[in-house]
Design an enzyme around this catalytic site. Structure first.
Site, PDB file in Angstrom:
ATOM      1  N   ASP A 108       0.809  -1.225   0.000  1.00 38.43           N
ATOM      2  CA  ASP A 108       0.000   0.000   0.000  1.00 38.43           C
ATOM      3  C   ASP A 108       0.839   1.270   0.000  1.00 38.43           C
ATOM      4  O   ASP A 108       0.320   2.358   0.225  1.00 38.43           O
ATOM      5  CB  ASP A 108      -0.985  -0.003   1.187  1.00 38.43           C
ATOM      6  N   ASP A 114       1.472   6.042   2.802  1.00 36.66           N
ATOM      7  CA  ASP A 114       0.972   4.710   3.138  1.00 36.66           C
ATOM      8  C   ASP A 114      -0.537   4.841   2.952  1.00 36.66           C
ATOM      9  O   ASP A 114      -1.220   5.451   3.761  1.00 36.66           O
ATOM     10  CB  ASP A 114       1.360   4.390   4.590  1.00 36.66           C
ATOM     11  N   LYS A 169       8.470   4.494  18.718  1.00 37.70           N
ATOM     12  CA  LYS A 169       7.752   5.680  19.216  1.00 37.70           C
ATOM     13  C   LYS A 169       8.531   6.469  20.280  1.00 37.70           C
ATOM     14  O   LYS A 169       8.148   6.512  21.450  1.00 37.70           O
ATOM     15  CB  LYS A 169       6.384   5.247  19.767  1.00 37.70           C
TER      16      LYS A 169
HETATM   17  P1  GTP Z   1      -4.646  -2.360   8.399  1.00 35.43           P
HETATM   18  O1  GTP Z   1      -5.416  -3.559   8.868  1.00 35.43           O
HETATM   19  O2  GTP Z   1      -5.553  -1.218   8.038  1.00 35.43           O
HETATM   20  O3  GTP Z   1      -3.517  -1.954   9.314  1.00 35.43           O
HETATM   21  O4  GTP Z   1      -3.971  -2.711   6.980  1.00 35.43           O
HETATM   22  P2  GTP Z   1      -3.054  -3.965   6.580  1.00 35.43           P
HETATM   23  O5  GTP Z   1      -3.760  -5.213   6.916  1.00 35.43           O
HETATM   24  O6  GTP Z   1      -2.716  -3.782   5.141  1.00 35.43           O
HETATM   25  O7  GTP Z   1      -1.789  -3.854   7.490  1.00 35.43           O
HETATM   26  P3  GTP Z   1      -0.504  -2.952   7.289  1.00 35.43           P
HETATM   27  O8  GTP Z   1      -0.881  -1.705   6.536  1.00 35.43           O
HETATM   28  O9  GTP Z   1       0.197  -2.795   8.561  1.00 35.43           O
HETATM   29  O10 GTP Z   1       0.386  -3.918   6.376  1.00 35.43           O
HETATM   30  C1  GTP Z   1       1.471  -3.461   5.626  1.00 35.43           C
HETATM   31  C2  GTP Z   1       1.559  -4.297   4.372  1.00 35.43           C
HETATM   32  O11 GTP Z   1       1.842  -5.656   4.713  1.00 35.43           O
HETATM   33  C3  GTP Z   1       0.276  -4.304   3.568  1.00 35.43           C
HETATM   34  O12 GTP Z   1       0.659  -4.262   2.211  1.00 35.43           O
HETATM   35  C4  GTP Z   1      -0.386  -5.617   3.939  1.00 35.43           C
HETATM   36  O13 GTP Z   1      -1.143  -6.130   2.865  1.00 35.43           O
HETATM   37  C5  GTP Z   1       0.809  -6.504   4.240  1.00 35.43           C
HETATM   38  N1  GTP Z   1       0.548  -7.490   5.275  1.00 35.43           N
HETATM   39  C6  GTP Z   1       0.308  -7.260   6.596  1.00 35.43           C
HETATM   40  N2  GTP Z   1       0.147  -8.416   7.239  1.00 35.43           N
HETATM   41  C7  GTP Z   1       0.287  -9.412   6.332  1.00 35.43           C
HETATM   42  C8  GTP Z   1       0.220 -10.850   6.388  1.00 35.43           C
HETATM   43  O14 GTP Z   1      -0.014 -11.463   7.428  1.00 35.43           O
HETATM   44  N3  GTP Z   1       0.423 -11.528   5.220  1.00 35.43           N
HETATM   45  C9  GTP Z   1       0.697 -10.891   4.045  1.00 35.43           C
HETATM   46  N4  GTP Z   1       0.871 -11.619   2.958  1.00 35.43           N
HETATM   47  N5  GTP Z   1       0.756  -9.543   3.941  1.00 35.43           N
HETATM   48  C10 GTP Z   1       0.560  -8.814   5.072  1.00 35.43           C
END
Ligand code: GTP
Length: 318
Positions: free
Chosen positions: A104, A212, A154
């Site tokens: 993202d 982000d 943080k």
């Molecule tokens: P929020 O639930 O809104 O925090 O979004 P998110 O689920 O995308 O989490 P976050 O923005 O912290 O994740 C950063 C990136 O890592 C994003 O591109 C997610 O798709 C990816 N990501 C987070 N956790 C996982 C996981 O368990 N598996 C995979 N494959 N990708 C993950």
């Protein structure tokens, strides 16, 4: 050369929108986020590996039979494995130095320059670093002579080791991927990088922009940034103001559109005023003013709207 794109998260901060469309398939300026990222990869990357948990079927359906100029491999996770576990789960498909992206992130990182630095310094890993004004909400790095020496979560005002944060874009040698225990939920940021800090972990600070796009506000910002130079200069059914993108399959009559508006396919608007908003596919409206909002897909808008996310599964004000 391979690039792993982490696209398996739940996207909770963009709910209810992400209950029907997984975040990586949400469009940025009318192209799904993950497709845009693959298309923007430098030529040296011939393969994109998508690490997927949530939204697996949608992702498979989207990429089936679609040619986007690179080989796309979808690697499923039965359970979400976290950022580190997800990368480890892709190890069979990588052949050497690998780029890894949070799916993202929208940024101005020059990946070719980052790769050049990574090779020259013989780093085990290189993390793109972004400078923030107030580091107290983030994790920062201690950064000296190009190396990351430690991580600080943080920091309280005055105690911060720097104002550089991890920008979610990495170049990694296999050695780092092999350090991640397989089939476990592991955070690369919290569980692995601190162990490599001071021992071959380098930083690549960059300037320009870093978004982000995981919250409603930042999703809007990422969309507006993604219009770039591909905006719609004029349209028969609308008076256009500033940076605007209107899909060719949208029908507009007597509308005032812009600045900062993206209109998706099959949208029908009549006598509407739209500012600073993303209108996803198949949205209909007559005589409304829509500002600072994300609307759709498949929604009929009957009232004026400001700073709302409205999706088929419900709406939130933000
Ligand atoms: P929020 O639930 O809104 O925090 O979004 P998110 O689920 O995308 O989490 P976050 O923005 O912290 O994740 C950063 C990136 O890592 C994003 O591109 C997610 O798709 C990816 N990501 C987070 N956790 C996982 C996981 O368990 N598996 C995979 N494959 N990708 C993950």
């Amino acid at each position: 050369m391979e690039a792993i794109i982490l696209v398996g998260g739940f996207g909770t901060r963009l709910r209810p929108l992400t209950l029907t469309v997984p975040k990586p398939l949400l469009p940025l300026a009318n192209i799904p986020m993950v497709e845009r990222m693959i298309r923007n990869l430098p030529e040296i990357f011939d393969t994109a590996i998508l690490a997927v948990n949530y939204g697996l079927n949608d992702m498979r359906k989207y990429f089936e039979g679609r040619d986007i100029g690179k080989k796309v491999i979808i690697v499923p996770e039965e359970e979400p494995l976290g950022t580190g576990g997800a990368m480890r789960n892709c190890i069979d498909y990588v052949t050497g130095t690998t780029a890894v992206f949070n799916g993202d992130v929208v940024s101005s990182i020059n990946l070719n320059e980052m790769l050049e630095q990574h090779i020259k310094t013989k780093a085990k890993g290189t993390l793109a670093l972004w400078k923030v004004k107030d580091p107290s909400r983030f994790g920062v790095v201690e950064f000296s002579n190009g190396e990351i020496l430690q991580f600080q979560e943080k920091p309280e005002k005055g105690s911060e080791l720097s104002n550089l944060i991890n920008a979610g874009t990495y170049l990694l040698e296999l050695e780092i991927l092999e350090m991640i225990p397989p089939n476990q939920k592991i955070s690369i940021e919290r569980d692995i990088y601190p162990k490599v800090a001071g021992n071959g972990l380098h930083g690549f600070p960059f300037e320009g922009y870093f978004i982000d796009s995981g919250t409603p506000e930042s999703y809007l910002e990422a969309n507006f940034k993604s219009i770039g130079n591909n905006g719609t200069a004029s349209h028969t059914g609308a008076s256009i103001r500033g940076s605007v993108m209107i899909h060719e399959d949208a029908k507009l009559e007597h509308c005032i559109i812009g600045p900062n508006v993206i209109i998706g396919p099959k949208v029908k608007l009549e006598k509407c005023v739209i500012r600073n908003s993303v209108i996803l596919s198949n949205v209909n409206s007559y005589g409304t003013v829509i500002e600072d909002s994300i609307i759709g897909p498949n929604i009929q808008v009957k009232n004026d709207i400001k700073q709302n996310l409205i999706s088929p599964e419900g709406k939130i004000a933000f």
